[in-house]
Structure formats: structure tokens, C-alpha cells
Write a protein that holds these residues in place. Structure first.
Motif, mmCIF file in Angstrom:
data_model
loop_
_atom_site.group_PDB
_atom_site.id
_atom_site.type_symbol
_atom_site.label_atom_id
_atom_site.label_comp_id
_atom_site.label_asym_id
_atom_site.label_seq_id
_atom_site.Cartn_x
_atom_site.Cartn_y
_atom_site.Cartn_z
ATOM 1 N N GLY A 66 1.114 30.963 16.667
ATOM 2 C CA GLY A 66 2.020 29.895 16.232
ATOM 3 C C GLY A 66 3.338 30.470 15.770
ATOM 4 O O GLY A 66 3.529 31.673 15.653
ATOM 5 N N PHE A 67 4.267 29.573 15.516
ATOM 6 C CA PHE A 67 5.582 29.977 15.046
ATOM 7 C C PHE A 67 5.508 30.291 13.554
ATOM 8 O O PHE A 67 4.742 29.685 12.818
ATOM 9 N N THR A 68 6.314 31.243 13.112
ATOM 10 C CA THR A 68 6.413 31.558 11.688
ATOM 11 C C THR A 68 7.883 31.578 11.294
ATOM 12 O O THR A 68 8.770 31.557 12.155
ATOM 13 N N MET A 99 12.618 25.508 1.172
ATOM 14 C CA MET A 99 13.651 25.749 0.170
ATOM 15 C C MET A 99 14.911 26.329 0.808
ATOM 16 O O MET A 99 14.869 26.909 1.884
ATOM 17 N N CYS A 100 16.030 26.156 0.108
ATOM 18 C CA CYS A 100 17.311 26.790 0.455
ATOM 19 C C CYS A 100 17.814 26.434 1.846
ATOM 20 O O CYS A 100 18.396 27.267 2.542
ATOM 21 N N GLY A 101 17.589 25.182 2.268
ATOM 22 C CA GLY A 101 18.084 24.749 3.562
ATOM 23 C C GLY A 101 17.151 25.026 4.720
ATOM 24 O O GLY A 101 17.502 24.785 5.868
ATOM 25 N N TRP A 102 15.952 25.533 4.448
ATOM 26 C CA TRP A 102 14.982 25.819 5.503
ATOM 27 C C TRP A 102 14.044 24.632 5.673
ATOM 28 O O TRP A 102 13.691 23.946 4.705
ATOM 29 N N LEU A 103 13.602 24.438 6.904
ATOM 30 C CA LEU A 103 12.588 23.432 7.198
ATOM 31 C C LEU A 103 11.793 23.881 8.410
ATOM 32 O O LEU A 103 12.183 24.801 9.117
ATOM 33 N N ARG A 104 10.674 23.228 8.593
ATOM 34 C CA ARG A 104 9.849 23.452 9.783
ATOM 35 C C ARG A 104 9.717 22.112 10.482
ATOM 36 O O ARG A 104 9.336 21.127 9.851
ATOM 37 N N ASP A 105 10.023 22.064 11.783
ATOM 38 C CA ASP A 105 9.913 20.794 12.503
ATOM 39 C C ASP A 105 8.460 20.522 12.894
ATOM 40 O O ASP A 105 7.574 21.341 12.645
ATOM 41 N N ARG A 106 8.215 19.384 13.496
ATOM 42 C CA ARG A 106 6.847 18.968 13.814
ATOM 43 C C ARG A 106 6.169 19.860 14.842
ATOM 44 O O ARG A 106 4.954 19.821 14.996
ATOM 45 N N PHE A 107 6.927 20.699 15.538
ATOM 46 C CA PHE A 107 6.350 21.635 16.492
ATOM 47 C C PHE A 107 6.114 23.005 15.868
ATOM 48 O O PHE A 107 5.608 23.906 16.517
ATOM 49 N N GLY A 108 6.522 23.157 14.600
ATOM 50 C CA GLY A 108 6.294 24.404 13.885
ATOM 51 C C GLY A 108 7.456 25.375 13.879
ATOM 52 O O GLY A 108 7.365 26.436 13.264
ATOM 53 N N LEU A 109 8.568 25.029 14.550
ATOM 54 C CA LEU A 109 9.732 25.917 14.548
ATOM 55 C C LEU A 109 10.480 25.806 13.224
ATOM 56 O O LEU A 109 10.626 24.722 12.671
ATOM 57 N N SER A 110 10.961 26.928 12.744
ATOM 58 C CA SER A 110 11.735 26.959 11.504
ATOM 59 C C SER A 110 13.220 26.886 11.801
ATOM 60 O O SER A 110 13.714 27.502 12.755
ATOM 61 N N TRP A 111 13.920 26.134 10.965
ATOM 62 C CA TRP A 111 15.356 25.917 11.088
ATOM 63 C C TRP A 111 16.017 26.139 9.740
ATOM 64 O O TRP A 111 15.431 25.838 8.703
ATOM 65 N N GLN A 112 17.237 26.636 9.771
ATOM 66 C CA GLN A 112 18.087 26.721 8.592
ATOM 67 C C GLN A 112 19.242 25.754 8.818
ATOM 68 O O GLN A 112 20.024 25.944 9.740
ATOM 69 N N VAL A 113 19.305 24.709 7.994
ATOM 70 C CA VAL A 113 20.352 23.700 8.120
ATOM 71 C C VAL A 113 21.330 23.944 6.972
ATOM 72 O O VAL A 113 21.035 23.627 5.822
ATOM 73 N N VAL A 114 22.472 24.545 7.314
ATOM 74 C CA VAL A 114 23.355 25.081 6.288
ATOM 75 C C VAL A 114 24.787 24.579 6.459
ATOM 76 O O VAL A 114 25.379 24.754 7.523
#
Length: 158
Positions: A66-68, A99-114
Motif C-alpha cells: 500500500g501507499f505510505t 497534520m501540517c497540511g498533510w492528508l491521505r485520499d480515499r485511495f491511500g495516497l498522501s498529499w501536502q496541501v500547502v
């Protein structure tokens, strides 16, 4: 020099992921889609583009871990409205805030929205302002520009 293209391994929901990402991000498109021979409609691999970056994906099955968060995609947003748009879209339908602008989408990919304003405040020549903005960021899930600025200014956000 040949291009370097991120390739993402999905268990079986690549087509849904491609449809999702190309709907969330403007200037996106679906490229070549390879169907699994002998399995009508099943997608084996696909290529898609988000804002000029090409991605490849495969439906490789559940054999991977899986994605980390060791790999994430950063979105540099011009303002709070853009932060809110991507944050809400990417956390919808099973995504998770971090935290700190990070999230994980429903497919498990991590994003930084900054917001780019965060980078500006963290680089402020006044170390007290920069530190205050950094400390405020550390308490946030979604980054809120007004709160960062208030912290840097030593005031409460309106």
C-alpha cells in the motif's frame, strides 16, 4: 534524457482513481488505458496527466504494502480558496486529515496541501515571526492562512 514518470500501484481501483484525480485537478486528462485481456472492462494499466505531470498506474492486486507517507504529492496553492478546494476534494469519501497540511485520499495516497503564503512566512527575515508561523502550522491539520498570519503578527485571527 528520458522522462521520469511516477507509477502508482493500485489493488484494483485504478480506473476510479484516474477518474477521481482528473476530476479534482484542472488541466488533467486520461491518456492510454490498457484493458486486461480476457476480462472485459477490467483495467490493467493507465496513463493520466495532472497539470502537465504524467502519471502511470497499474492494477497490480493486493500483493503490495500500500501507499505510505514516505511518498507524497505536494500542491502549492495560491490562496486559501485553493487550499480549501483541494483539501475538501481529496478528503471526501473516505480520505483522512493528518497534520501540517498533510492528508491521505480515499485511495491511500498522501498529499501536502500547502499555501505559498506558508513558505513566505516560514522564510520571514524576522525569526520571531517565522517561528510563530511554524508553531501555528504545527497545530493545524488543514493550513489556514489567516491563522498563520495572525500568529506571525502576534494577534488573534479574526
Amino acid at each position: 534524457m528520458p522522462p521520469i514518470t511516477p507509477c502508482l500501484w493500485f489493488d484494483s481501483d485504478l480506473e476510479k482513481a484516474v477518474d477521481f484525480y482528473t476530476a479534482v485537478f484542472p488541466d488533467s486528462s486520461v491518456g492510454h488505458v490498457t484493458r486486461t485481456p480476457g476480462e472485459p472492462g477490467a483495467v490493467l494499466a493507465a496513463e493520466f496527466s495532472i497539470n502537465g505531470t504524467t502519471f502511470k498506474g497499474i492494477n497490480g492486486g493486493p500483493a503490495h504494502a500500500g501507499f505510505t507517507e514516505t511518498i507524497s504529492f505536494a500542491i502549492d496553492c495560491v490562496d486559501q480558496a485553493e487550499v480549501d478546494h483541494y483539501w475538501e476534494a481529496l478528503t471526501a469519501d473516505g480520505g483522512e486529515e493528518s497534520m501540517c497540511g498533510w492528508l491521505r485520499d480515499r485511495f491511500g495516497l498522501s498529499w501536502q496541501v500547502v499555501p505559498v503564503r506558508l513558505y513566505e512566512l516560514l522564510s520571514d527575515p524576522d525569526p520571531t515571526r517565522a517561528r510563530a508561523a511554524a508553531e501555528a502550522m504545527m497545530t493545524m491539520q488543514r493550513i489556514v492562512v489567516a491563522d498563520l498570519e495572525a500568529a506571525a503578527d502576534g494577534t488573534d485571527a479574526a
